[in-house]
Design a protein around this motif. Structure first.
Motif, PDB file in Angstrom:
ATOM      1  N   HIS A  58       8.099  16.575   9.021  1.00  7.80           N
ATOM      2  CA  HIS A  58       7.964  15.398   7.996  1.00  7.80           C
ATOM      3  C   HIS A  58       7.076  14.390   8.437  1.00  7.80           C
ATOM      4  O   HIS A  58       6.963  14.044   9.689  1.00  7.80           O
ATOM      5  N   LEU A  59       6.229  14.052   7.729  1.00  4.73           N
ATOM      6  CA  LEU A  59       5.047  12.968   8.159  1.00  4.73           C
ATOM      7  C   LEU A  59       5.165  11.905   7.272  1.00  4.73           C
ATOM      8  O   LEU A  59       5.640  11.882   6.053  1.00  4.73           O
ATOM      9  N   ALA A  60       5.388  10.676   7.758  1.00  8.49           N
ATOM     10  CA  ALA A  60       5.227   9.443   7.106  1.00  8.49           C
ATOM     11  C   ALA A  60       4.105   8.346   7.580  1.00  8.49           C
ATOM     12  O   ALA A  60       3.671   8.514   8.927  1.00  8.49           O
ATOM     13  N   ILE A  61       3.852   7.596   7.065  1.00 10.11           N
ATOM     14  CA  ILE A  61       2.803   6.653   7.188  1.00 10.11           C
ATOM     15  C   ILE A  61       3.396   5.070   7.326  1.00 10.11           C
ATOM     16  O   ILE A  61       4.027   4.611   6.373  1.00 10.11           O
ATOM     17  N   TYR A  62       3.245   4.623   8.359  1.00  7.97           N
ATOM     18  CA  TYR A  62       3.439   3.110   8.527  1.00  7.97           C
ATOM     19  C   TYR A  62       2.636   2.261   7.844  1.00  7.97           C
ATOM     20  O   TYR A  62       1.430   2.170   7.950  1.00  7.97           O
ATOM     21  N   ALA A  63       3.625   1.377   6.818  1.00 11.33           N
ATOM     22  CA  ALA A  63       2.589   0.330   6.118  1.00 11.33           C
ATOM     23  C   ALA A  63       2.668  -1.164   6.328  1.00 11.33           C
ATOM     24  O   ALA A  63       1.847  -1.864   5.970  1.00 11.33           O
ATOM     25  N   GLY A  64       3.363  -1.191   7.394  1.00  9.94           N
ATOM     26  CA  GLY A  64       3.609  -2.767   7.702  1.00  9.94           C
ATOM     27  C   GLY A  64       4.852  -3.097   7.313  1.00  9.94           C
ATOM     28  O   GLY A  64       5.410  -2.581   6.534  1.00  9.94           O
TER      29      GLY A  64
END
Length: 100
Positions: A58-64
């Motif tokens: 699973h891949l996630a993107i950190y948005a802040g």
């Protein structure tokens, strides 16, 4: 990973990278073996790889602001808190893009 391949994400990612013309370099900035809390080093745009068991799936993107974006089957793109126990307990690696 398998999830990306099964659902067509690999082909889509390849088309996006080909249109840009340059494949960005990634650096590992955190691993589970590190003795520091991942949330303290995250920067917007970092890629988080999460697993259940040994497979990174699973891949996630950190948005802040302690927020990640990720896709959930049947729901599409959703938000989660980086301190959520599921994220915190299954996070394996954090990658960051670097200029070529």
């Amino acid at each position: 990973p398998r999830y990306v391949t099964r659902h067509g994400g690999a082909a889509m990612l390849r088309r996006v990278l080909e249109s840009v013309g340059t494949v960005p370099r990634l650096a590992v900035v955190w691993t589970r073996e590190a003795n520091v809390e991942a949330a303290g080093i995250l920067m917007p745009g970092d890629l988080l790889l999460v697993s259940s068991g040994k497979a990174l799936h699973h891949l996630a993107i950190y948005a802040g602001w302690n927020t990640i974006w990720h896709c959930v089957a049947g729901e599409g793109v959703t938000q989660a808190n980086v301190h959520d126990p599921i994220v915190r307990n299954h996070l394996q690696r954090v990658y960051r893009f670097h200029e070529p």
